[in-house]
Design a protein around this motif. Structure first.
Motif, PDB file in Angstrom:
ATOM      1  N   THR A 130      57.571  11.709  66.339  1.00  0.00           N
ATOM      2  CA  THR A 130      56.915  12.942  66.771  1.00  0.00           C
ATOM      3  C   THR A 130      56.087  12.670  68.020  1.00  0.00           C
ATOM      4  OG1 THR A 130      56.764  13.709  64.493  1.00  0.00           O
ATOM      5  CG2 THR A 130      55.294  14.746  66.062  1.00  0.00           C
ATOM      6  N   ARG A 167      61.508  15.703  67.902  1.00  0.00           N
ATOM      7  CA  ARG A 167      61.705  14.390  67.287  1.00  0.00           C
ATOM      8  C   ARG A 167      63.112  13.862  67.560  1.00  0.00           C
ATOM      9  NH1 ARG A 167      58.984  16.287  62.147  1.00  0.00           N
ATOM     10  NH2 ARG A 167      61.041  16.171  61.254  1.00  0.00           N
ATOM     11  N   TYR A 168      64.085  14.764  67.553  1.00  0.00           N
ATOM     12  CA  TYR A 168      65.461  14.359  67.871  1.00  0.00           C
ATOM     13  C   TYR A 168      65.545  13.853  69.304  1.00  0.00           C
ATOM     14  CZ  TYR A 168      70.385  14.685  68.993  1.00  0.00           C
ATOM     15  OH  TYR A 168      71.646  14.401  69.433  1.00  0.00           O
ATOM     16  N   GLY A 176      60.988  19.469  65.084  1.00  0.00           N
ATOM     17  CA  GLY A 176      62.172  18.703  64.687  1.00  0.00           C
ATOM     18  C   GLY A 176      63.083  18.416  65.870  1.00  0.00           C
TER      19      GLY A 176
END
Length: 154
Positions: A92, A61-62, A58
Motif C-alpha cells: 500500500t 497496491r497492484y 487495491g
C-alpha cells in the motif's frame, strides 16, 4: 595496448530507460489511486456501514507490486524515498492520514514510526538531524553539486 575505460554516464542506462519511465508511471498512478475514493451506487453491505464511498486502494497496491516485480526481475534498485513510501507487507502507498499514521518516539533514540492502517505493519526510521541518504549526497549526484554550490554562496 588496452583500451581506455569510458566514463560511466550518470543516471539510468539506455537499456533501462523505458523501464524507469514505466516504474515512475506506476508509482504516480499508485499514489493517485491511494488518495482517490470513488462514489458507488450500491446499497451498503451492512446497516452499520452507510458509507457509500469506496477506495481504489487495491488498484494502487497492484501497481506497486507490479513496479516491485519489474525492479526485482531486471535487478534495478528502487530509490530509498520510493521504498519508504510503500508498505513492505501489503504494497500500500503510505500516505499520512489516509493509509498510514505517523508518530515520533523519543526512546531510546528519536525515531519516526509509520504504521500502515491496512495491515498494521510498523516501519521505524531513525531521525538524526545530520543524516543524509547516500543517493542524496552532493558528491554522488552531479546535478546536486550545482545546488550545493548555490546554497553555499547564499
Amino acid at each position: 595496448m588496452a583500451r581506455k575505460k569510458e566514463a560511466k554516464a550518470q543516471g539510468p542506462s539506455r537499456d533501462h530507460l523505458q523501464t524507469y519511465q514505466r516504474m515512475n508511471f506506476l508509482y504516480q498512478a499508485s499514489a493517485l489511486m491511494a488518495a482517490t475514493t470513488a462514489q458507488t451506487q450500491q446499497e451498503p453491505r451492512s446497516k452499520w456501514n452507510d458509507n457509500r464511498t469506496r477506495s481504489l486502494n487495491g488498484l494502487g497496491r497492484y501497481y506497486n507490486s507490479t513496479m516491485r516485480k519489474m525492479a526485482r526481475r531486471l535487478v534495478i534498485r528502487l530509490d530509498p524515498h520510493v521504498k519508504r513510501s510503500i508498505c513492505k507487507r501489503c504494497d500500500t502507498m503510505l500516505l499520512p492520514g489516509k493509509t498510514s499514521a505517523v508518530r515520533i518516539q523519543h526512546q531510546p533514540e528519536t525515531t519516526t514510526v509509520t504504521t500502515c492502517l491496512i495491515c498494521n505493519t510498523h516501519k521505524r526510521l531513525i531521525a538524526r538531524p545530520d543524516y543524509e541518504l547516500f543517493n542524496d549526497k552532493a558528491e554522488i549526484r552531479p546535478d546536486m553539486e550545482t545546488e550545493a554550490v548555490e546554497k553555499a554562496d547564499a
